[in-house]
Structure formats: structure tokens, C-alpha cells
Design a protein around this motif. Structure first.
Motif, PDB file in Angstrom:
ATOM      1  N   ARG A 104       0.841  -1.097  -0.011  1.00  0.00           N
ATOM      2  CA  ARG A 104       0.130   0.075  -0.056  1.00  0.00           C
ATOM      3  C   ARG A 104       0.880   1.321   0.118  1.00  0.00           C
ATOM      4  O   ARG A 104       0.266   2.334   0.650  1.00  0.00           O
ATOM      5  N   PHE A 105       1.935   1.318  -0.647  1.00  0.00           N
ATOM      6  CA  PHE A 105       2.592   2.624  -0.823  1.00  0.00           C
ATOM      7  C   PHE A 105       2.009   3.368  -1.951  1.00  0.00           C
ATOM      8  O   PHE A 105       1.195   2.527  -2.725  1.00  0.00           O
ATOM      9  N   ASP A 106       1.941   4.625  -2.138  1.00  0.00           N
ATOM     10  CA  ASP A 106       1.797   5.603  -3.121  1.00  0.00           C
ATOM     11  C   ASP A 106       2.894   5.417  -4.103  1.00  0.00           C
ATOM     12  O   ASP A 106       3.986   5.854  -4.025  1.00  0.00           O
ATOM     13  N   LEU A 107       2.591   4.583  -5.083  1.00  0.00           N
ATOM     14  CA  LEU A 107       3.562   4.186  -6.219  1.00  0.00           C
ATOM     15  C   LEU A 107       3.334   4.918  -7.641  1.00  0.00           C
ATOM     16  O   LEU A 107       3.917   4.418  -8.484  1.00  0.00           O
ATOM     17  N   THR A 108       2.486   5.935  -7.641  1.00  0.00           N
ATOM     18  CA  THR A 108       2.243   6.341  -8.758  1.00  0.00           C
ATOM     19  C   THR A 108       3.564   7.118  -9.314  1.00  0.00           C
ATOM     20  O   THR A 108       3.348   7.114 -10.914  1.00  0.00           O
ATOM     21  N   TRP A 109       4.339   7.417  -8.924  1.00  0.00           N
ATOM     22  CA  TRP A 109       5.582   7.894  -9.242  1.00  0.00           C
ATOM     23  C   TRP A 109       6.472   6.778  -9.774  1.00  0.00           C
ATOM     24  O   TRP A 109       7.215   7.116 -10.889  1.00  0.00           O
TER      25      TRP A 109
END
Length: 337
Positions: A255-260
């Protein structure tokens, strides 16, 4: 199988296989003492093929084992050029072998300047990490108890247990303390520090997790970063894409923010298609070049044939001068009786 602490039992083994007199080998396939199978002439023509024999995990019927194994073809001239391939496989009683049919092209292996073959000898290093489980439904029950403090919405599945350092890391290197958050592979540390400086929320989102879960999360992230940092476009064959896809799916569970990061991963996964097209373009270009050369050769041959024809015509005209045709089928005879 669990140990006394209730953790899934793991076994690790590392050994070296030295193959001497390589050019003189007559056997189609070779076995090491540790049940590593090699095809010196390849299962795919032109390549050295290396496999892990399923017998190395000794399975009774109805059981399975997950094995992470890594083959390294040692570069004896420059260890930084050692060729490494790694994969993960769930073995069961019906499996035979699993590995890499195209580990290295034989031309590269046998090239004296490459460093892989010295004095007609090559060296293969093997690392195997094995975790044994019963039927998958039993494994699910066991693994759900690994971390009672995790707060992910869905339960941990048996595939999740291969995320942390104590199971299947990208390499079996030295572990170091990372900012007091846990033990992380040393190779991952500078990569994690770089992305955390740009995306501090990656650390913040793990603050309420257990220590072990944080280690798993950062190891999973480090593994993907290390893959993208160390692989080149030319490396993205089917095996590499499959490994990256597995790493990526595992990482998303934390559940990391991996959009980058996702665009870079998807771009890397698309490289397989790009490479395949590049190979087709290269082969087509080679075909065009070969046909152009053949066309030039035939044109030159045609020009020479036309010259020869003109010379033959002139010779024919000269040969006909003052010549009277006669009946070649007439009888010679020998005069009147």
C-alpha cells in the motif's frame, strides 16, 4: 513446516560447480552433485542451458516447496561482469526441472576475451533458498499468523511470505540497519535513501506497521528499485519481465503510493515487446541487405552475360564469313559402282 518460534522454516544452500574440459564434453546433458542440470550445447541451439532439478527439493506426494534459486556464471577475468539469472518456482511432486534454456550464447561463453571460459573451464555458482509448505489452504492458515499486528485490509496469502529478507531477496548480500527501521540489504540502502528524500510519505505510511512488516515493505521496494537500476534494456527478456512483474505485484501489497514509480515499471515491462520488435527489425534489415547484395551480384552477372553474348555474336558473324552450309546428314559415299 514451522520452527519453534512459529515461523515458516527456510533452508539456504550455496555451492560452486566447476566444469572442466568443456570443449571436449560429449554428453548432451550434465548433472552436478547437487542436482543442477546443464546442457553444454543447449536445449535451444546455440545457448548454454542451466536448470535446477526438482529432485533437489525431495517432495513427497501432496507437498510443495517454493524455491528461489540464482545461477551465476562466474566471469574469471572480471567478477563485476559475472552473468546472474534468478527466478522463483513452486515445485511439486510432478515437477522435473526449472531454469534458463538460454542462459548465455555459446559464442559469448567460448570467446576467450569474455572471461567466462578460462583453460577450457567454466564456473557456475548456485544459491538456493527453499521454503516447504503443505497444501495451499494449510499454508494460508499458517502465514496469516506471521504478523498479528499487520493492518492491511486483506489477509496475507502464501505468496506474500516471499517478500522479506528472510525469504527471497534479490541477492543474498549483507544486511545493514536502515535508519533504525530494520535490516535491509546493503545494496538497497542508497536507492531507498534517494527515493525517500523525494517521497517522504513512503516512510510515513509504514509508521504504524510492525518492525518485521516494515522490513518486508522496504525490501520489496528496494528490490524493484535495484532491478530498475541494474537492468539494461537488452536484459529485458521473458524471464526478466516475469521477475519484475512478480516483484511489482508483491510491492503493491504494501500500500505504498507508487504513482511515481509505476510508469517506470510499465515502461520496463514493455521493453520485451520493444526488444522483440528490434530483433525483427534487425533481422528484416539483414534480409534486405542480403537481398540488395544478391541483386547487385546478379546485376553484375547479367552485365557480364550481356558482354559475353555480344562477343559471342561477333565471333559468330566472323565464323560465318565465306562459309557455305552443307548437308551434314548426307552420306559420304564412295563413287559410282
Amino acid at each position: 513446516m514451522k520452527n519453534k518460534n512459529g515461523k515458516l522454516k527456510l533452508t539456504f544452500e550455496k555451492f560452486t560447480w566447476t566444469i572442466s574440459n568443456f570443449s571436449k564434453l560429449d554428453s548432451k546433458k550434465l548433472y552436478s552433485e547437487k542436482k543442477i542440470l546443464a546442457y553444454p550445447k543447449g536445449t535451444d541451439v546455440g545457448y548454454l542451458s542451466i536448470y535446477l532439478d526438482a529432485g533437489v527439493v525431495n517432495l513427497p506426494f501432496g507437498w510443495s516447496k517454493f524455491a528461489n534459486f540464482k545461477f551465476a556464471l562466474i566471469n574469471q577475468a572480471n567478477d563485476k561482469m559475472t552473468k546472474i539469472k534468478e527466478t522463483t518456482k513452486q515445485f511439486n511432486a510432478t515437477e522435473i526441472a526449472w531454469g534458463f534454456p538460454k542462459f548465455i550464447h555459446l559464442d559469448e561463453l567460448n570467446d576467450s576475451s569474455s572471461g567466462f571460459m578460462v583453460n577450457d573451464t567454466c564456473i557456475i555458482e548456485v544459491q538456493i533458498l527453499v521454503s516447504k509448505s503443505e497444501q495451499e489452504n494449510q499454508v494460508d492458515q499458517q502465514v496469516n499468523k506471521i504478523d498479528d499486528n499487520h493492518d492491511i485490509d486483506k489477509p496475507i496469502k502464501h505468496t506474500d511470505i516471499f517478500l522479506p529478507k528472510e525469504t527471497f531477496p534479490t541477492s543474498f548480500g549483507e544486511l545493514v540497519d536502515f535508519q533504525g527501521l530494520g535490516k535491509i540489504e546493503q545494496a538497497f540502502v542508497p536507492l531507498l535513501e534517494e527515493v525517500f528524500s523525494r517521497h517522504p510519505s513512503l516512510i510515513d505510511c509504514q509508521q504504524k506497521r510492525s518492525g518485521r512488516f516494515v522490513e518486508w515493505a522496504f525490501t520489496a521496494l528496494g528490490r524493484v528499485l535495484h532491478f530498475l537500476k541494474t537492468k539494461k534494456v537488452k536484459d529485458m527478456d521473458g524471464d526478466a519481465c516475469n521477475n519484475l512483474q512478480i516483484f511489482w505485484e508483491e510491492l503493491k501489497m504494501f500500500r505504498f503510493d507508487l504513482t511515481w514509480l509505476e510508469p517506470h515499471v510499465q515502461s520496463a515491462l514493455a521493453m520485451k515487446t520493444c526488444i522483440e520488435r528490434a530483433v525483427r527489425v534487425k533481422r528484416t534489415r539483414e534480409d534486405v541487405t542480403a537481398l540488395e547484395m544478391e541483386t547487385k551480384r546478379l546485376k553484375a552477372k547479367m552485365i557480364q552475360a550481356e558482354v559475353d553474348l555480344e562477343i559471342a555474336r561477333r565471333d559468330f558473324v566472323k565464323a560465318k564469313e565465306g562459309f557455305e552450309e552443307c548437308d551434314l546428314d548426307a552420306e559420304l559415299g564412295y563413287g559410282e559402282p
